[in-house]
Scaffold this active site. Structure first.
Site, mmCIF file in Angstrom:
data_model
loop_
_atom_site.group_PDB
_atom_site.id
_atom_site.type_symbol
_atom_site.label_atom_id
_atom_site.label_comp_id
_atom_site.label_asym_id
_atom_site.label_seq_id
_atom_site.Cartn_x
_atom_site.Cartn_y
_atom_site.Cartn_z
ATOM 1 C CG LEU A 1 -2.084 -0.791 1.208
ATOM 2 C CD1 LEU A 1 -2.765 -1.334 2.515
ATOM 3 C CD2 LEU A 1 -2.575 -1.002 -0.268
ATOM 4 C CB CYS A 2 4.270 1.544 -0.619
ATOM 5 S SG CYS A 2 5.576 1.725 1.420
ATOM 6 C CG HIS A 3 0.848 6.832 -1.706
ATOM 7 N ND1 HIS A 3 0.555 6.901 -0.035
ATOM 8 C CD2 HIS A 3 0.315 7.349 -1.925
ATOM 9 C CE1 HIS A 3 0.258 6.674 0.155
ATOM 10 N NE2 HIS A 3 -0.851 7.363 -1.680
ATOM 11 C CG MET B 1 6.017 2.179 5.168
ATOM 12 S SD MET B 1 6.847 1.644 6.344
ATOM 13 C CE MET B 1 6.970 0.137 6.024
ATOM 14 C CD GLU B 2 9.522 5.428 0.792
ATOM 15 O OE1 GLU B 2 9.242 5.126 1.542
ATOM 16 O OE2 GLU B 2 9.119 4.298 -0.269
ATOM 17 C CG ASP C 1 23.250 -13.567 0.838
ATOM 18 O OD1 ASP C 1 23.243 -14.837 0.575
ATOM 19 O OD2 ASP C 1 23.903 -12.767 -0.551
#
Lengths: 158, 158, 158, 158, 158, 158
Positions: free
Chosen positions: D75-77, D113-114, D128
């Site tokens: 739902l992020c723009h 969020m970024e 990793d």
């Protein structure tokens, strides 16, 4: 009606230059239907899987597809959507699900493709989730319902 | 017909476990139609843009979309397609374009979604390239025509 | 313990050569927690939004992220997952949500990163959906629980 | 605290409409930790691989993940980041690496969020690159440190 | 030499059917050069930025691009690379950087495009990182050096 | 000429902060050449495949690659291109194809990388479509021809 905007004089495809267009608020609404067997629709909406993720998954897939539109449609401009909605409604009398979508932004170019892509991918996702029980489902009538904003203004499907 | 394969007992979506399925050659064929005004179809197939990139662009978009299917359809498995074909045929008597697709691979799971996605995105690309002259185009009857391979064997639309 | 496998003699990163490894069934399980205010957890699990899409959205995001792992983690190999599960469990006594994931495939290399990525992105999606009411949420203890298959065999977190 | 912004009245997820929000400069800072065995940390920071690509690879992965955020978080723009920084600091006394990130832009919606996604993916990349020698590493405390801009103004973690 | 394999009888592009080809080990090696001003090369390899991330960033970009090849090259098959290497070597006497790449896998189709794409994107990344000081850099001689495996066997550039 | 803009004081890569730059119209033009055997060029431009999709496919691939630039080049900003053109011209006397590209937008940062990436990927796509008949093709002289806009204004290759 004169010429196709996405081809130059030699017929070569290019991304249309929108540099000189005005930034306006643009809205587009689209819809799609997926017709299925009555039993398939019942499985989604009633009984055992009633609270299941089927509609939620299709909704999320549609929203994410709207954002992916410029990756899918070769000549689409990348856009910054300000709102996306994907609604799914069971229509048991017609043994189908209706999907309607709305995309919105402030930009130099419209959001018709985003709304249509969201509707298409939501429908494909429903197909995917139900295909083990019903391969004969058909996606029908993907079309633009309405668009606002831009030089050509308001347009509404008949 | 019993339960939806993509939901667990609680109704939660998950990617179906295909570990124990057999690798077989899988083929799927799908189709879609896009109906438009007669003049729009003429612009694509005749006269000024006859040799233009419209069908080529839709074809490429469809092929690339088949590869992108697991990114679009949340519960699809990533697959290694061995062949993809997207054909576009103008049907002037019905004022529409027919799109038919074929996807093929050797895998534990089928390629129905890839064939359907290729057809959908090729149709959306045609819409995009012609929308400036004809917003009322409608994408119709996206459906699976046939699939081969896998446990359930051959299936053909009626 | 000797040297880092993803660096060559000069310290340059490269994608490890797995050509000579054996294809075996590989499974990995991972988990993550997201701690939040008690009221935030209540909003997700009770009352008004009880049947809402919060967990479904996080579940889908986690599954899709597992497929996107080789695009995110630079030296990961592209893999063909045969199964992905993402479970979310509210733990009201600890005011948090537990996310546990499982990824599976037959391959020359393991699926630890896919399981960890699915858990991380599901947790980030919960953060996104609740951040308007609770910016102080913390994602904790993302770790591998267990892995099976491959040359090093079974491994389990203490 | 009242309702979750990403759900409509029926509990369906949608991309929040930010059309009417004001464009302001937005900054977000986030952090994450990855705890490992002392020998693992030494391999990254000392001796043989001292000049190796481990931190550089994680840094690049974090920056690229910030750009991929709208593809990962449903739902992020989509946003146009004007700056991204990812710092990694070895903390040998605590046998861990600290990752802190900063994202910035001028937009109608924030970049929390970024920043969180960049921190998470940088941490996963470290996992990793070191997992062949240390599968028990744990990613801890991914959280927002601070955000500026927008209607709710400045926010700082306690 | 007869016909182009990626076009059908009508000249339409399609993804070549490799279903009946044999799985063999395939290796491809490619190279590219980027020529720049002597001062630009010095900035990368000496003095202030000697230990900087320039080569590491280009290396990572090249490796990630090899994995993205089927998304970039429309008719490429999706592949499961088992190894990717990207080497960068400063050649101060020629005021340029040499990039050489190697890709490897077991598949029905070759990895030439992956090796060439890795070399190209590594070169473009060097351009990006140095363009503020030297816009006149030129990427030269991107070519296949060698390929092994498959029906046509070993091929080596003259 | 002083320092590389994409590295901080410690040599760590980051995405340059363009927050304080001015939005101006930016244009970049780039070119690339692909040299091949005379017979290969004839196959593309004459006779049997004269109306085929070779150039159209390369053109579409180039346009789509311009949009994908921030996913490929690690430190590139995401941009909203307002126009992209990719032209291919057969130069039979030199036994090669010339590719020239143009990208345009209104932004705080330039579009040089987008134009160069479009040219590179269009050239790689030609290689892909002809490689079955001519593995010795060489991509040459990928370079920026001209850029306009931004603080440094107009720049033209010598």
């Amino acid at each position: 009606m004169s010429t196709l905007t996405h081809l130059d004089d030699t017929g070569a495809a290019y991304m249309v230059d929108v540099s000189d267009k005005t930034v306006t608020t643009r809205v587009a609404r689209a819809e799609a239907y997926i017709t299925m067997q009555a039993e398939t629709l019942s499985m989604i909406t009633e009984g055992r899987h009633k609270k299941g993720d089927v509609f939620a998954t299709a909704r999320i897939a549609g929203i994410m597809a709207a954002k992916k539109c410029p990756e899918l449609i070769p000549l689409c401009h990348t856009l910054l959507l300000t709102s996306v909605k994907v609604n799914l409604t069971a229509e048991p009398d017609k043994s189908r699900v209706r999907i309607d979508t709305m995309c919105k932004l402030d930009a130099k170019t419209g959001v018709e493709m985003e709304a249509l892509t969201a509707a298409s991918v939501a429908a494909l996702t429903l197909y995917d989730m139900c295909k083990a029980v019903d391969k004969g489902m058909v996606i029908e009538s993907i079309r633009l319902l309405e668009k606002e904003g831009g030089r050509t203004g308001h347009w509404k499907a008949e």
